[in-house]
Write a protein that holds these residues in place. Structure first.
Motif, PDB file in Angstrom:
ATOM      1  N   SER A 153       0.676   3.914  -3.062  1.00 31.11           N
ATOM      2  CA  SER A 153       0.733   5.509  -2.699  1.00 31.11           C
ATOM      3  C   SER A 153       1.792   6.419  -3.354  1.00 31.11           C
ATOM      4  CB  SER A 153       0.587   5.578  -1.087  1.00 31.11           C
ATOM      5  OG  SER A 153      -0.521   5.047  -0.598  1.00 31.11           O
TER       6      SER A 153
ATOM      7  N   SER B 286       0.741  -1.386   0.129  1.00 22.81           N
ATOM      8  CA  SER B 286      -0.080   0.080   0.055  1.00 22.81           C
ATOM      9  C   SER B 286       0.689   1.338  -0.045  1.00 22.81           C
ATOM     10  CB  SER B 286      -1.039  -0.093   1.254  1.00 22.81           C
ATOM     11  OG  SER B 286      -0.643   0.623   2.282  1.00 22.81           O
ATOM     12  N   PRO B 287       1.898   1.352   0.791  1.00 24.39           N
ATOM     13  CA  PRO B 287       2.703   2.382   0.787  1.00 24.39           C
ATOM     14  C   PRO B 287       3.287   2.613  -0.656  1.00 24.39           C
ATOM     15  CG  PRO B 287       3.771   1.022   2.159  1.00 24.39           C
ATOM     16  CD  PRO B 287       2.504   0.605   1.918  1.00 24.39           C
ATOM     17  N   THR B 288       3.782   1.619  -1.133  1.00 27.53           N
ATOM     18  CA  THR B 288       4.375   1.718  -2.614  1.00 27.53           C
ATOM     19  C   THR B 288       3.667   2.109  -3.848  1.00 27.53           C
ATOM     20  OG1 THR B 288       5.509  -0.430  -2.044  1.00 27.53           O
ATOM     21  CG2 THR B 288       5.653   0.131  -4.091  1.00 27.53           C
TER      22      THR B 288
END
Lengths: 97, 157, 145, 116
Positions: D83, D79-81
């Motif tokens: 984002s 998910s941070p990737t």
């Protein structure tokens, strides 16, 4: 009962995400909303597995998480470069462009 | 060395996934891991960046700390979303990433993004460009504690 | 150019596990949802991610077109071959029961082999389709005609 | 014991649902794409985390729990990737982050009220 309530909560959140996907205004808003929608879908599949008493659903949830990630990357690459084939550098540690 | 450790990790994952522990399926597991390691070697995706064995001792402690930060930041952001009126004040700023390797920078950038309230929007050599939702999140990040911890992660090994 | 740092490192981390998940789905078709088709798609997704992150040219170097063509053909060959072998052993086309001494064991073996053929073909076709569409507008390999 | 575990997992699921709904609420309410990412982040981290923790307690010591754990780990990597990829793509295409003093030029393009 508990799972049904959780499913209902997820449905509400998915509707909100869908609203943002419809409103836009930029394409990135829509991608963000769809990505968030996908996260909720994964959770929904997991909960439905419990609700239906079929723990096999976890495989599908994992798969959906995977496809969601790769799909987001693909869509972003397409909107950014307008083309999927653009070279991106070698994977090795110091070889990136 | 990294290939062997990747193979072992993959096999552990296989055991978690599989749930069928007959000799045939154990054999298929070993076979699958071997196939994946061969493909990964061909793709050149095995190195100390993608498979950081040297960090395996210090990562769990860092994750615990990060988990605590994530919970606190989430509560803060949820309050801001819920409160009526002018609760947010977005800003864009740069912070210096003190890590000297790329893996450290990636861990730092992803930790920032995982903590709601701050999102990494660009990496510019040694600087990270951050979008923060409010002054609180901004001050938290600029205190540099996370930077210190990620740097220590790389040095401790 | 450090903009793509995050995705480059994380993709490197994830690709082996995606491949393993594909193989898991392939071999556990009897026990859970899954089987050859889904497994082939997941396996192909790993290559698609590789091509997206590191560029189509690198992906083509890792898995050249002749491998893809061989994969497509070999998968169909395994599928059809199993059926034909069953016919030679005295059953109908794709009648797995005759493949081993006792029918249930033969059916297991037959399904396993046929699923493997399906998975191989689907993975190869998926990669081929992605390469064909992604390479659209780029240099088209004349030799491959 | 059984009842206690049920209560704990119920509480976790309720808390997870709370964060998921209000993360999605933030997705609708916040003024621009970059701010909305924080709302989506709430859903992706604490919402999903609590939710899956609640399900894991229901699963007990089985492979279902192991798979839920793998889903959670995957979220925390992916998910941070995505984002970052999203924010970076938006930035490179000239999207300007919304701030209080850029209201006239850039804020509130869609007309949904963000400041009330």
């Amino acid at each position: 009962m508990m799972f049904a309530a959780a499913t209902a909560a997820l449905c509400v959140a998915m509707l909100l995400a869908l609203l943002r996907a419809c409103l836009g205004p930029t394409v990135y808003d829509r991608v963000l909303a769809v990505n968030s929608f996908g996260t909720k879908t994964v959770l929904m599949i997991a909960v439905l597995g419990f609700l239906a008493g079929r723990p096999d659903f976890m495989d599908i949830a994992l798969l959906y998480a995977l496809i969601n990630f790769v799909g987001t990357i693909a869509v972003l690459k397409f909107f950014r470069y307008g083309d999927m084939a653009r070279p991106g550098g070698r994977p090795a540690a110091k070889g990136g462009d | 060395m990294h290939a062997i450790s990747l193979g072992l990790t993959l096999f552990a994952t296989w055991l978690l996934l599989s749930g069928v522990y007959t000799p045939l399926f154990i054999f298929l597991g070993v076979l699958s891991c071997a196939i994946v390691v061969v493909i990964a070697l061909r793709m050149e995706v095995i190195d100390r960046e993608s498979h950081p064995v040297h960090l395996s001792m210090s990562l769990p402690g860092y994750w615990l700390w990060l988990g605590k930060e994530i919970v606190l930041a989430n509560i803060d952001v949820t309050k801001r979303i819920l409160s009526p009126g002018q609760a947010i004040n977005p800003s864009v700023f740069r912070v210096k990433a003190g890590q000297d390797d790329e893996l450290g920078k990636v861990i730092y950038a992803n930790s920032i993004t995982l903590t709601p309230g701050t999102v990494t929007i660009d990496i510019d050599d040694d600087d990270l460009v951050i979008h923060a939702l409010s002054e609180t999140s901004r001050d938290d990040l600029e205190s540099g504690e996370m930077d210190r911890r990620v740097t220590a992660l790389g040095d401790g090994a | 150019m450090s903009h793509h740092l995050v995705i480059r490192v994380i993709a490197k981390l994830l690709i082996p596990f995606i491949l393993l998940f594909g193989l898991y789905v392939q071999f556990h078709g009897d026990f859970g949802p899954g089987g050859g088709f889904q497994a082939g798609v997941i396996f192909a997704v790993a290559f698609v991610l590789y091509a997206l992150v590191y560029g189509l040219d690198n992906a083509r170097r890792i898995i050249p077109d002749r491998y893809i063509r061989a994969g497509i053909a070999l998968g169909v060959l395994i599928f059809a071959g199993t059926g034909v072998v069953a016919m030679f052993l005295g059953g109908n086309y794709l009648d797995y029961s005759v493949l081993a001494h006792d029918p249930p064991h033969g059916q297991h073996l037959g399904i396993f082999v046929v699923e493997f053929g399906v998975g191989l073909t689907v993975a190869s076709v998926m990669v081929a389709i992605f390469f064909a569409f992604a390479g659209r507008g780029h240099k088209i390999d004349e030799k491959e005609g | 014991m059984e009842a206690l575990l049920d209560i704990v997992s119920g509480v976790l699921l309720a808390a997870g649902s709370f964060f998921i709904i209000f993360g999605a609420h933030g997705l609708v309410r916040l003024p621009d794409m970059f701010a909305r990412m924080h709302g989506a982040g709430v859903t992706d981290t604490l919402g999903a985390g609590l939710f899956i923790a609640g399900l894991m307690i229901q699963g007990g010591f089985t492979l279902v729990t192991a798979k839920l754990f793998l889903i959670l780990v995957f979220f925390f990597f992916a998910s941070p990737t995505s984002s970052y990829a999203l924010a970076n793509a938006a930035l490179s295409q000239g999207e300007k982050p919304w701030t209080w003093n850029s209201e006239d030029s850039n804020g509130d393009k869609d007309g949904t009220s963000s400041k009330t």
